[in-house]
Write an enzyme that holds these catalytic residues in place. Structure first.
Site, PDB file in Angstrom:
ATOM      1  N   ASP A 315       0.832  -1.216   0.000  1.00 43.56           N
ATOM      2  CA  ASP A 315       0.000   0.000   0.000  1.00 43.56           C
ATOM      3  C   ASP A 315       0.871   1.274   0.000  1.00 43.56           C
ATOM      4  OD1 ASP A 315      -2.229   1.577   0.163  1.00 43.56           O
ATOM      5  OD2 ASP A 315      -3.043   0.641   1.957  1.00 43.56           O
ATOM      6  N   LYS A 399      -1.323  -7.638  -5.648  1.00 40.78           N
ATOM      7  CA  LYS A 399      -2.059  -7.958  -4.414  1.00 40.78           C
ATOM      8  C   LYS A 399      -3.303  -7.086  -4.420  1.00 40.78           C
ATOM      9  CE  LYS A 399      -1.428  -7.600   0.631  1.00 40.78           C
ATOM     10  NZ  LYS A 399      -0.401  -7.433   1.675  1.00 40.78           N
ATOM     11  N   ASP A 401      -6.470  -6.016  -2.464  1.00 40.89           N
ATOM     12  CA  ASP A 401      -6.862  -6.039  -1.057  1.00 40.89           C
ATOM     13  C   ASP A 401      -8.259  -5.436  -0.859  1.00 40.89           C
ATOM     14  OD1 ASP A 401      -7.043  -5.882   1.663  1.00 40.89           O
ATOM     15  OD2 ASP A 401      -5.166  -4.802   1.961  1.00 40.89           O
ATOM     16  N   GLY A 443      -9.760 -14.141   4.224  1.00 44.64           N
ATOM     17  CA  GLY A 443     -10.393 -15.452   4.392  1.00 44.64           C
ATOM     18  C   GLY A 443     -11.910 -15.421   4.357  1.00 44.64           C
ATOM     19  N   ASP A 464      -4.336  -9.961   9.369  1.00 45.71           N
ATOM     20  CA  ASP A 464      -2.902  -9.645   9.305  1.00 45.71           C
ATOM     21  C   ASP A 464      -2.107 -10.336  10.406  1.00 45.71           C
ATOM     22  OD1 ASP A 464      -3.869  -7.983   7.383  1.00 45.71           O
ATOM     23  OD2 ASP A 464      -2.728  -6.237   8.036  1.00 45.71           O
TER      24      ASP A 464
HETATM   25  C1  GAL Z   1      -4.248  -4.944   4.904  1.00 45.67           C
HETATM   26  C2  GAL Z   1      -3.488  -6.144   4.402  1.00 45.67           C
HETATM   27  C3  GAL Z   1      -2.030  -5.941   4.721  1.00 45.67           C
HETATM   28  C4  GAL Z   1      -1.540  -4.684   4.052  1.00 45.67           C
HETATM   29  C5  GAL Z   1      -2.401  -3.499   4.450  1.00 45.67           C
HETATM   30  C6  GAL Z   1      -2.064  -2.255   3.656  1.00 45.67           C
HETATM   31  O1  GAL Z   1      -5.583  -5.083   4.627  1.00 45.67           O
HETATM   32  O2  GAL Z   1      -3.998  -7.298   5.003  1.00 45.67           O
HETATM   33  O3  GAL Z   1      -1.271  -7.065   4.325  1.00 45.67           O
HETATM   34  O4  GAL Z   1      -1.566  -4.868   2.667  1.00 45.67           O
HETATM   35  O5  GAL Z   1      -3.767  -3.774   4.244  1.00 45.67           O
HETATM   36  O6  GAL Z   1      -2.861  -1.166   4.005  1.00 45.67           O
END
Ligand code: GAL
Length: 650
Positions: A315, A399, A401, A443, A464
């Site tokens: 991110d 990735k 998200d 998940g 996380d």
């Molecule tokens: C979460 C994710 C992390 C990371 C983070 C970035 O949702 O599970 O691995 O990518 O966002 O903001």
């Protein structure tokens, strides 16, 4: 009574009462700074979520609201008489969560509860502590990971004669190195199978250890694909087919060969992706220089010679929803809707060219929602442009998200959960390069059952991870449910590695996992055929961490071409044995000790599903033969540690 007499009587009675009536102290009155737990902070007289302590509907004024797996260590003077408590899962979880409460005194188990589930009434604990000097109050996750394991030690109280108990810091374990250095002769370590789509650029770097200079060659490469003699980088593009290639690495001490199957077809990520990601290390505190340096360090440290290859930006590379617009007075996209980077990433194409030039691959991150988790521009309504620009920039991995998508659908059903992922998969498939597609939605909806169907090459199976035993073990040992769904091209992802210096921001700290816990982490993730993404500062790798990440026999378990995820075959209160069948007919077997003291763990061959007979057992961390065994193999395993072996039928 005179004043003198009154004073004498009251002093005497005070003295007597302190001799006869012991002191009392509640657990929640002690300093909890060293309490370790899988999630959140211990609640003092409240639950881990800050509510009134409640078990089975009953409320308690005093106590500690922890979260499994948790550990409180205490020092006693041998004169503490007893510990009493009402234990159970806090009612705030509904009927969810399952926890076991365990108490050790001087390394002997004094108490272990049943597996207590959310909604059940409290269980009464009363333990005699006479003579005990070291006490451990533990909570461990049940059979479904650590989610909702809000573990309460309610009304928890010590009665003592001498000094009140004191909490102590967690035991320190010295770092220990198990793996011998790689030999000076050439050895090829990269995976024995590689998938690429017809016409997509091939990039496969022959990972080899051994003294340099080394020269590389390959026999049987298809038309259009060549190998660079000096770097071992295999590049080009070609047509559909399954090609048997022989890789060759030579130095002045000898020559190594390895068979590679180059599958030019519809599937990619035929072995779990291995590399590095910026999130567990720096969180949002990233810029182009840090990414470039990380790529350089992946090479300089030698990690590249063991198969580590992705450098993934997480991110925060794009513009932030309000601030950047306000500050820069601009927009977050250009007129055609192509996303703009923020000032920390001035030239993405230049960056990916640099990374590719090192023989590495590179990944990027975004959310299907209007914003990412950290509040930056998301892909919502611009999926086509984003897929196009990621490919044009030269990325090899995405990735995706969920995060901001929560504002589009609040209570998603299965269709809504799948939709954004199908959408992006559709556009990725149209790009002229292969982009490994990593779903990240923690998940939801048992994504392991359908992540492959919506185009995912891997999918996060959990929330996380953080660098505590509770988090890592809670996640790792909960992956048995996903075992049947992993296969070449489709992997369960229990989140990134938390070894080395991590921090999720500008300030880094050493992983809080003990050395044995780190061996468990890497062993378990290898057995689980999980993507292996290092999450630490690669410029600060110490000898221990580097050793941990460069054991080629352990990595080979993860990268095995059969692509089967380990299953849990034996589970006792503290021990677990996981088994991963390998392509050569042997098995990788992990003997894990989840308990707080060293103990013997036994792998009974019949229970593992092995045919009767004699088996050769090899210790993979030490790279040593242990001999032939019939019936079972057992070993002493350190607290929270592992013995990882390869078992081959004789
Ligand atoms: C979460 C994710 C992390 C990371 C983070 C970035 O949702 O599970 O691995 O990518 O966002 O903001």
């Amino acid at each position: 009574m005179t004043l003198k007499r009154f004073l004498l009587v009251s002093t005497l009675s005070l003295l007597c009462s302190s001799l006869l009536n012991a002191g009392e102290v509640y657990l929640s009155e002690l300093d909890m700074a060293n309490c370790q737990q899988g999630w959140g902070q211990p609640g003092i007289n409240v639950s881990v979520d800050g509510n009134k302590l409640t078990i089975g509907g009953e409320q308690y004024d005093k106590g500690l609201g922890t979260h499994s797996d948790s550990a409180i260590l205490l020092q006693l003077d041998g004169k503490v008489k007893s510990f009493t408590a009402m234990v159970g899962v806090d009612s705030e979880t509904g009927a969810r969560g399952s926890v076991r409460f365990v108490i050790y005194g001087d390394n002997k188990k004094l108490y272990s509860s049943e597996l207590l589930k959310g909604g059940q009434p409290a269980t009464q604990v009363a333990v005699d502590l006479s003579g005990v000097r070291e006490l451990m109050l533990l909570t461990t996750a049940g059979d479904n990971g650590i989610d909702y394991d809000h573990a309460n030690w309610a009304q928890a109280k010590f009665v003592y004669d001498g000094a009140a108990p004191k909490t102590a810091s967690q035991p320190v374990e010295e770092k220990y190195i198990l793996t011998p250095p790689a030999p000076a002769e050439p050895r090829i370590n990269s995976a024995s199978i590689f998938g690429v789509r017809p016409g997509s650029p091939v990039l496969y770097t022959i990972a080899a250890t051994g003294e340099r200079p080394m020269t590389f060659s390959a026999k049987g490469l298809p038309k259009g694909v060549t190998v660079d003699e000096k770097t071992g980088q295999i590049t080009g593009q070609t047509v559909r087919g399954s090609y048997k290639v022989t890789l060759i690495a030579k130095n002045k001490l000898g020559k190594a060969t390895k068979e590679l199957t180059l599958e030019v077809g519809d599937k990619i990520a035929l072995t779990p992706p291995m590399g590095w990601n910026s999130w567990n290390c720096w969180g949002c505190a990233i810029d182009e220089a840090k990414i470039r340096d990380s790529a350089q360090w992946l090479v300089k440290s030698g990690l590249i010679n063991h198969g580590w290859q992705y450098i993934n930006i997480d991110d925060c590379w794009m513009k932030k929803l309000d601030t950047d617009d306000e500050v820069l007075g601009g927009t977050r996209r250009d007129e055609q809707g192509y996303i703009l980077t923020n000032k920390n990433f001035p030239d993405m194409r230049k960056l990916t060219d640099y990374i590719h030039g090192l023989g590495l691959k590179t990944g990027i991150y975004i959310s299907p929602g209007p914003s990412t988790c950290a509040g930056f521009e998301g892909s919502y309504k611009y999926e086509k442009q984003d897929a196009e620009i990621f490919a044009a920039w030269g990325f090899d991995y995405l990735k995706y998200d969920w995060c901001g998508y929560g504002s589009i659908v609040r209570n998603p059903d299965l269709v809504a959960l799948k939709l954004p992922y199908i959408h992006m998969a559709h556009y990725l498939a149209q790009q002229p390069r292969d982009i490994v597609y990593s779903l990240c939605q923690y998940g939801m909806g048992e994504v392991w059952q359908w992540g492959g169907e919506v185009g995912g090459n891997c999918w996060r199976t959990t929330g996380d991870i953080v660098d505590t035993w509770g988090s890592m073990a809670g996640i790792g040992f909960d992956q048995a449910k996903c075992t049947p769904f992993a296969r070449p091209g489709n992997w369960n992802d229990p989140d990134m590695l938390v070894v080395g210096k991590v921090g999720w921001g500008p300030n880094l700290h050493d992983s809080r996992l003990t050395p044995s816990e780190q061996y468990t982490h890497i062993s378990l993730w290898s057995l689980l055929a999980s993507p292996l993404l290092i999450g630490c500062d690669l410029s600060q790798l110490d000898e221990f961490t580097l050793n941990l990440l460069t054991n080629d026999e352990v990595i080979a378990v993860n990268q095995d071409s059969l692509g089967v995820q380990a299953g849990r075959k034996i589970q006792t209160e503290e021990g677990e044995v996981w088994v991963k069948p390998l392509a050569d007919g042997s098995y990788a077997v992990g003997l894990f000790n989840r308990g707080y003291i060293a103990s013997e763990i036994e792998a009974d061959f019949a229970a593992l599903g092995l045919k009767p007979g004699k088996y050769q057992v090899r210790d993979l961390w030490r790279q040593q033969e242990l001999g032939n065994f019939k019936g079972s193999f057992k070993s002493q395993v350190p607290r929270h540690g592992v013995v990882l072996v390869k078992v081959t039928r004789k």
